[in-house]
Design a protein around this motif. Sequence first.
Motif, PDB file in Angstrom:
ATOM      1  N   ALA A 177       0.841  -1.198   0.000  1.00 30.94           N
ATOM      2  CA  ALA A 177       0.000   0.000   0.000  1.00 30.94           C
ATOM      3  C   ALA A 177       0.879   1.253   0.000  1.00 30.94           C
ATOM      4  CB  ALA A 177      -0.902   0.009   1.230  1.00 30.94           C
ATOM      5  N   LEU A 178       0.303   2.316  -0.520  1.00 31.62           N
ATOM      6  CA  LEU A 178       0.970   3.612  -0.506  1.00 31.62           C
ATOM      7  C   LEU A 178      -0.067   4.650  -0.102  1.00 31.62           C
ATOM      8  CD1 LEU A 178       3.524   5.270  -1.112  1.00 31.62           C
ATOM      9  CD2 LEU A 178       2.700   5.510  -3.464  1.00 31.62           C
ATOM     10  N   LYS A 179       0.300   5.487   0.844  1.00 35.62           N
ATOM     11  CA  LYS A 179      -0.598   6.548   1.322  1.00 35.62           C
ATOM     12  C   LYS A 179       0.172   7.858   1.347  1.00 35.62           C
ATOM     13  CE  LYS A 179      -3.374   3.387   4.053  1.00 35.62           C
ATOM     14  NZ  LYS A 179      -3.986   3.121   5.345  1.00 35.62           N
ATOM     15  N   ALA A 180      -0.576   8.965   1.370  1.00 35.68           N
ATOM     16  CA  ALA A 180       0.069  10.280   1.361  1.00 35.68           C
ATOM     17  C   ALA A 180      -0.717  11.284   2.200  1.00 35.68           C
ATOM     18  CB  ALA A 180       0.195  10.792  -0.076  1.00 35.68           C
ATOM     19  N   TRP A 181      -0.004  12.297   2.668  1.00 40.88           N
ATOM     20  CA  TRP A 181      -0.606  13.449   3.321  1.00 40.88           C
ATOM     21  C   TRP A 181       0.277  14.657   3.008  1.00 40.88           C
ATOM     22  CZ3 TRP A 181       1.784  15.818   7.708  1.00 40.88           C
ATOM     23  CH2 TRP A 181       2.849  15.103   8.259  1.00 40.88           C
ATOM     24  N   VAL A 182      -0.248  15.849   3.205  1.00 38.92           N
ATOM     25  CA  VAL A 182       0.439  17.057   2.763  1.00 38.92           C
ATOM     26  C   VAL A 182       0.620  18.049   3.913  1.00 38.92           C
ATOM     27  CG1 VAL A 182       0.268  19.046   1.178  1.00 38.92           C
ATOM     28  CG2 VAL A 182      -0.493  16.772   0.424  1.00 38.92           C
ATOM     29  N   SER A 183       1.785  18.690   3.911  1.00 35.64           N
ATOM     30  CA  SER A 183       2.039  19.776   4.868  1.00 35.64           C
ATOM     31  C   SER A 183       2.761  20.906   4.122  1.00 35.64           C
ATOM     32  CB  SER A 183       2.889  19.289   6.045  1.00 35.64           C
ATOM     33  OG  SER A 183       4.200  18.982   5.612  1.00 35.64           O
ATOM     34  N   THR A 184       2.801  22.086   4.747  1.00 37.91           N
ATOM     35  CA  THR A 184       3.528  23.218   4.146  1.00 37.91           C
ATOM     36  C   THR A 184       4.375  23.889   5.224  1.00 37.91           C
ATOM     37  OG1 THR A 184       1.968  25.016   4.607  1.00 37.91           O
ATOM     38  CG2 THR A 184       1.526  23.646   2.650  1.00 37.91           C
ATOM     39  N   ASP A 185       5.175  24.819   4.776  1.00 39.42           N
ATOM     40  CA  ASP A 185       6.015  25.563   5.727  1.00 39.42           C
ATOM     41  C   ASP A 185       5.373  26.886   6.147  1.00 39.42           C
ATOM     42  OD1 ASP A 185       6.232  26.866   3.277  1.00 39.42           O
ATOM     43  OD2 ASP A 185       8.375  27.279   3.497  1.00 39.42           O
ATOM     44  N   LYS A 186       4.109  27.081   5.813  1.00 36.00           N
ATOM     45  CA  LYS A 186       3.419  28.347   6.115  1.00 36.00           C
ATOM     46  C   LYS A 186       2.278  28.127   7.097  1.00 36.00           C
ATOM     47  CE  LYS A 186       5.452  30.903   2.871  1.00 36.00           C
ATOM     48  NZ  LYS A 186       6.080  32.156   3.001  1.00 36.00           N
ATOM     49  N   THR A 187       2.195  28.992   8.096  1.00 34.94           N
ATOM     50  CA  THR A 187       1.076  28.965   9.030  1.00 34.94           C
ATOM     51  C   THR A 187      -0.179  29.411   8.291  1.00 34.94           C
ATOM     52  OG1 THR A 187       2.550  29.514  10.852  1.00 34.94           O
ATOM     53  CG2 THR A 187       0.213  29.882  11.232  1.00 34.94           C
TER      54      THR A 187
END
Length: 174
Positions: A96-106
Amino acid sequence: MRTQQTNARNAQQSKKKKRYAAIAVAGVIGLATAGGAYSYWTSLGDGTGTATTRAGNAKPFSVTGGAANAMFPGDTPQTVTATVKNIGSENYTVQALKAWVSTDKTGCDGTDFLIDGAAAPASAATPVSITLTQTDLAPNATTTASFTMQFNNKATTDQSACKGAAVTIHYLAS
């Protein structure tokens, strides 16, 4: 005549003795042969052997892949190809492969982006599944999975916090 009779009798007795001896020898050979076919012990045995297995690698997969172009409100989906590589020293099956996203900005998080048309998760607690064919990977072998990604144009929300953001796609391969 007596000597002749004695010699004849002795000859007859000698023949009988030879005949009995031959029969006895044949019988002994017969018994020995027959007995030889069955003259062994039967029994059971037991024992043990040993083997070991490698400890394995707790994280045998390395996953790479990102969006080629900068995203913005109203952009079109772009295809992202994620490459899963077995960095272990033995075969591993990627299931399986899963993903989630984050950024460097508040104020700009995963939900400001779409993965396969749905809001991307903003934490590892709720990753989205990426379609992947289960594959047995030899050491250093790779497989790929593709998905689309784009900016999530939230019509009623000011998304200025996402301007110039460094977006990170986090992958979880198992």
